[in-house]
Write a protein that holds these residues in place. Structure first.
Motif, PDB file in Angstrom:
ATOM      1  N   PRO A  95      19.858   2.749 -11.061  1.00 15.05           N
ATOM      2  CA  PRO A  95      20.395   1.484 -11.604  1.00 15.05           C
ATOM      3  C   PRO A  95      19.279   0.481 -11.892  1.00 15.05           C
ATOM      4  O   PRO A  95      18.172   0.595 -11.355  1.00 15.05           O
ATOM      5  CB  PRO A  95      21.307   0.973 -10.486  1.00 15.05           C
ATOM      6  N   GLN A  96      19.589  -0.531 -12.688  1.00 10.42           N
ATOM      7  CA  GLN A  96      18.556  -1.468 -13.149  1.00 10.42           C
ATOM      8  C   GLN A  96      17.854  -2.195 -12.000  1.00 10.42           C
ATOM      9  O   GLN A  96      16.640  -2.362 -12.014  1.00 10.42           O
ATOM     10  CB  GLN A  96      19.193  -2.491 -14.089  1.00 10.42           C
ATOM     11  N   GLY A  97      18.633  -2.617 -10.973  1.00 14.98           N
ATOM     12  CA  GLY A  97      18.041  -3.332  -9.835  1.00 14.98           C
ATOM     13  C   GLY A  97      16.960  -2.493  -9.157  1.00 14.98           C
ATOM     14  O   GLY A  97      15.886  -3.000  -8.799  1.00 14.98           O
ATOM     15  N   VAL A  98      17.239  -1.209  -8.985  1.00 20.31           N
ATOM     16  CA  VAL A  98      16.269  -0.307  -8.332  1.00 20.31           C
ATOM     17  C   VAL A  98      15.037  -0.158  -9.216  1.00 20.31           C
ATOM     18  O   VAL A  98      13.894  -0.147  -8.736  1.00 20.31           O
ATOM     19  CB  VAL A  98      16.926   1.081  -8.051  1.00 20.31           C
ATOM     20  N   ARG A  99      15.282  -0.103 -10.541  1.00 18.28           N
ATOM     21  CA  ARG A  99      14.139   0.053 -11.471  1.00 18.28           C
ATOM     22  C   ARG A  99      13.224  -1.164 -11.404  1.00 18.28           C
ATOM     23  O   ARG A  99      11.992  -1.040 -11.359  1.00 18.28           O
ATOM     24  CB  ARG A  99      14.639   0.255 -12.907  1.00 18.28           C
ATOM     25  N   ILE A 100      13.812  -2.351 -11.362  1.00 19.20           N
ATOM     26  CA  ILE A 100      12.995  -3.581 -11.299  1.00 19.20           C
ATOM     27  C   ILE A 100      12.233  -3.629  -9.980  1.00 19.20           C
ATOM     28  O   ILE A 100      11.022  -3.893  -9.940  1.00 19.20           O
ATOM     29  CB  ILE A 100      13.889  -4.841 -11.471  1.00 19.20           C
ATOM     30  N   ALA A 101      12.946  -3.309  -8.862  1.00 17.86           N
ATOM     31  CA  ALA A 101      12.287  -3.317  -7.542  1.00 17.86           C
ATOM     32  C   ALA A 101      11.128  -2.313  -7.537  1.00 17.86           C
ATOM     33  O   ALA A 101      10.046  -2.594  -6.995  1.00 17.86           O
ATOM     34  CB  ALA A 101      13.303  -2.976  -6.458  1.00 17.86           C
ATOM     35  N   ALA A 102      11.347  -1.161  -8.170  1.00 13.75           N
ATOM     36  CA  ALA A 102      10.312  -0.114  -8.170  1.00 13.75           C
ATOM     37  C   ALA A 102       9.059  -0.573  -8.919  1.00 13.75           C
ATOM     38  O   ALA A 102       7.927  -0.306  -8.482  1.00 13.75           O
ATOM     39  CB  ALA A 102      10.869   1.171  -8.804  1.00 13.75           C
ATOM     40  N   ILE A 103       9.267  -1.290 -10.037  1.00 18.08           N
ATOM     41  CA  ILE A 103       8.099  -1.775 -10.807  1.00 18.08           C
ATOM     42  C   ILE A 103       7.279  -2.739  -9.946  1.00 18.08           C
ATOM     43  O   ILE A 103       6.055  -2.656  -9.870  1.00 18.08           O
ATOM     44  CB  ILE A 103       8.559  -2.463 -12.119  1.00 18.08           C
ATOM     45  N   ILE A 104       8.008  -3.642  -9.242  1.00 21.28           N
ATOM     46  CA  ILE A 104       7.304  -4.638  -8.406  1.00 21.28           C
ATOM     47  C   ILE A 104       6.557  -3.927  -7.267  1.00 21.28           C
ATOM     48  O   ILE A 104       5.369  -4.174  -7.024  1.00 21.28           O
ATOM     49  CB  ILE A 104       8.295  -5.689  -7.854  1.00 21.28           C
ATOM     50  N   VAL A 105       7.255  -2.999  -6.584  1.00 22.79           N
ATOM     51  CA  VAL A 105       6.622  -2.278  -5.459  1.00 22.79           C
ATOM     52  C   VAL A 105       5.389  -1.507  -5.959  1.00 22.79           C
ATOM     53  O   VAL A 105       4.315  -1.547  -5.348  1.00 22.79           O
ATOM     54  CB  VAL A 105       7.637  -1.301  -4.792  1.00 22.79           C
ATOM     55  N   HIS A 106       5.541  -0.810  -7.099  1.00 25.06           N
ATOM     56  CA  HIS A 106       4.440   0.010  -7.625  1.00 25.06           C
ATOM     57  C   HIS A 106       3.221  -0.876  -7.939  1.00 25.06           C
ATOM     58  O   HIS A 106       2.102  -0.560  -7.548  1.00 25.06           O
ATOM     59  CB  HIS A 106       4.912   0.737  -8.882  1.00 25.06           C
ATOM     60  N   ASP A 107       3.464  -1.995  -8.622  1.00 28.33           N
ATOM     61  CA  ASP A 107       2.347  -2.852  -9.050  1.00 28.33           C
ATOM     62  C   ASP A 107       1.676  -3.563  -7.874  1.00 28.33           C
ATOM     63  O   ASP A 107       0.445  -3.592  -7.770  1.00 28.33           O
ATOM     64  CB  ASP A 107       2.830  -3.883 -10.088  1.00 28.33           C
ATOM     65  N   VAL A 108       2.503  -4.135  -6.979  1.00 22.94           N
ATOM     66  CA  VAL A 108       1.922  -4.866  -5.839  1.00 22.94           C
ATOM     67  C   VAL A 108       1.149  -3.892  -4.936  1.00 22.94           C
ATOM     68  O   VAL A 108       0.011  -4.164  -4.517  1.00 22.94           O
ATOM     69  CB  VAL A 108       3.027  -5.613  -5.041  1.00 22.94           C
ATOM     70  N   THR A 109       1.752  -2.731  -4.649  1.00 23.25           N
ATOM     71  CA  THR A 109       1.085  -1.746  -3.769  1.00 23.25           C
ATOM     72  C   THR A 109      -0.230  -1.290  -4.385  1.00 23.25           C
ATOM     73  O   THR A 109      -1.257  -1.201  -3.699  1.00 23.25           O
ATOM     74  CB  THR A 109       1.996  -0.512  -3.545  1.00 23.25           C
ATOM     75  N   PHE A 110      -0.203  -1.034  -5.691  1.00 24.75           N
ATOM     76  CA  PHE A 110      -1.420  -0.538  -6.348  1.00 24.75           C
ATOM     77  C   PHE A 110      -2.540  -1.576  -6.295  1.00 24.75           C
ATOM     78  O   PHE A 110      -3.689  -1.249  -5.972  1.00 24.75           O
ATOM     79  CB  PHE A 110      -1.077  -0.077  -7.777  1.00 24.75           C
ATOM     80  N   VAL A 111      -2.198  -2.864  -6.539  1.00 22.17           N
ATOM     81  CA  VAL A 111      -3.246  -3.905  -6.525  1.00 22.17           C
ATOM     82  C   VAL A 111      -3.838  -4.047  -5.113  1.00 22.17           C
ATOM     83  O   VAL A 111      -5.064  -4.052  -4.935  1.00 22.17           O
ATOM     84  CB  VAL A 111      -2.687  -5.257  -7.035  1.00 22.17           C
ATOM     85  N   LEU A 112      -2.965  -4.100  -4.086  1.00 22.14           N
ATOM     86  CA  LEU A 112      -3.456  -4.231  -2.702  1.00 22.14           C
ATOM     87  C   LEU A 112      -4.275  -2.998  -2.307  1.00 22.14           C
ATOM     88  O   LEU A 112      -5.318  -3.097  -1.647  1.00 22.14           O
ATOM     89  CB  LEU A 112      -2.284  -4.413  -1.729  1.00 22.14           C
ATOM     90  N   PHE A 113      -3.785  -1.830  -2.708  1.00 23.35           N
ATOM     91  CA  PHE A 113      -4.469  -0.570  -2.391  1.00 23.35           C
ATOM     92  C   PHE A 113      -5.871  -0.571  -3.013  1.00 23.35           C
ATOM     93  O   PHE A 113      -6.868  -0.227  -2.363  1.00 23.35           O
ATOM     94  CB  PHE A 113      -3.635   0.595  -2.943  1.00 23.35           C
ATOM     95  N   LEU A 114      -5.932  -1.006  -4.285  1.00 19.47           N
ATOM     96  CA  LEU A 114      -7.227  -1.009  -4.986  1.00 19.47           C
ATOM     97  C   LEU A 114      -8.221  -1.936  -4.280  1.00 19.47           C
ATOM     98  O   LEU A 114      -9.384  -1.583  -4.080  1.00 19.47           O
ATOM     99  CB  LEU A 114      -7.024  -1.435  -6.441  1.00 19.47           C
ATOM    100  N   VAL A 115      -7.736  -3.113  -3.868  1.00 20.34           N
ATOM    101  CA  VAL A 115      -8.619  -4.053  -3.161  1.00 20.34           C
ATOM    102  C   VAL A 115      -9.147  -3.400  -1.876  1.00 20.34           C
ATOM    103  O   VAL A 115     -10.334  -3.453  -1.563  1.00 20.34           O
ATOM    104  CB  VAL A 115      -7.864  -5.374  -2.843  1.00 20.34           C
ATOM    105  N   SER A 116      -8.229  -2.740  -1.129  1.00 24.77           N
ATOM    106  CA  SER A 116      -8.663  -2.139   0.140  1.00 24.77           C
ATOM    107  C   SER A 116      -9.618  -0.967  -0.106  1.00 24.77           C
ATOM    108  O   SER A 116     -10.537  -0.732   0.675  1.00 24.77           O
ATOM    109  CB  SER A 116      -7.466  -1.706   0.990  1.00 24.77           C
ATOM    110  N   ILE A 117      -9.443  -0.252  -1.219  1.00 22.47           N
ATOM    111  CA  ILE A 117     -10.345   0.877  -1.516  1.00 22.47           C
ATOM    112  C   ILE A 117     -11.741   0.355  -1.891  1.00 22.47           C
ATOM    113  O   ILE A 117     -12.754   0.928  -1.478  1.00 22.47           O
ATOM    114  CB  ILE A 117      -9.784   1.767  -2.668  1.00 22.47           C
TER     115      ILE A 117
END
Ligand code: HEM
Length: 230
Positions: free
Chosen positions: A163-185
């Protein structure tokens, strides 16, 4: 039995600390055996493949990176497969190292608001074993991040199944996690290369010098060298 051990000078702590790695050879100590290094570099390589194919999908600013793989549409196809490979490599690394990464009671100071006070206390430094609390925190958070990237990535891979709500949440989780992960790497690479000379060797040749072990991981050093007798 214990009196025999005492008579022959058997050092129980040193014996427990030694496995296929953790072996002292002349002036060097084996820190990571070949299997650990192959797993770690598979994680690192698949991470960068995800990064290089993901950035052009994320924003046109990095569109030029897509040319490395044959264009944006090729990146869109490759990125999820690299993502699955990265997660499987991370899972393997998690299982492989989890026994050595158990957080001890003494290391709890690494987590929480008292971190600076904990790090300033020189006595705590003497208690650092094969991995310090910060390395252990990085170990667990990086695995959690890879799990978050996989879960949110699957939603983006098969968008019509959610559903759309899950898709929006997934985009936010994917982007935020990736940015934080990149900083820590970036921080991880800095610590493992420039900041602490000799550490990179541990992941290439698999060995570190006795001096490196004594400076950065004093308790591990004492365990391996029989409380510094040798
Ligand atoms: C070019 C990139 C990288 C370099 C140069 C690098 C270097 C290293 C080195 C030298 C160690 C051994 C530290 C020690 O024995 O004390 C290590 C450990 C480790 N690496 Fe990497 N690494 C890289 C990328 C990554 C990536 C992408 C991950 C993703 C999760 C990762 C996760 C870990 C973990 C969990 C450990 C064990 C804990 C620690 O020592 O912090 N590494 N790395």
């Amino acid at each position: 039995m214990s009196s025999v051990k005492r008579q022959i000078g058997f050092d129980e702590a040193a014996f427990d600390a030694r496995t296929a790695e953790n072996v002292v050879v002349g002036g060097e100590i084996v820190r990571h055996r070949l299997s650990s290094r192959v797993i770690h570099w598979t994680v690192a390589n698949t991470f960068f493949l995800c990064l290089l194919t993901g950035l052009p999908i994320w924003t046109p600013v990095f569109g030029w990176l897509g040319n490395l793989f044959g264009g944006l549409s090729v990146c869109r196809i490759l990125h999820p497969y690299f993502g699955v490979a990265f997660f499987l490599a991370s899972l393997t690394m998690f299982v492989h190292w989890s026994r050595e990464m158990k957080m001890t009671r003494e290391e709890r100071g690494w987590v929480g608001p008292r971190l600076l006070a904990y790090l300033r206390d020189a006595e705590n430094h003497e208690k650092i074993g094969k991995y310090n609390g910060g390395q252990k925190v990085f170990f667990y958070t990086s695995f959690l991040a890879s799990l978050g990237l996989l879960a949110s990535g699957i939603v983006g891979w098969f968008p019509l199944s959610f559903p759309q709500g899950v898709r929006i949440a997934a985009i936010i989780v994917h982007d935020v996690t990736f940015v934080l992960f990149l900083v820590s790497i970036v921080f991880h690479i800095y610590l493992a290369t420039t900041a602490e000379p000799g550490t990179f060797n541990a992941m290439t040749r698999g060995t570190v010098s006795k001096a490196w072990a004594r400076i950065h991981h004093p308790k591990w050093y004492r365990e391996l060298l029989g409380n510094g007798k040798r």
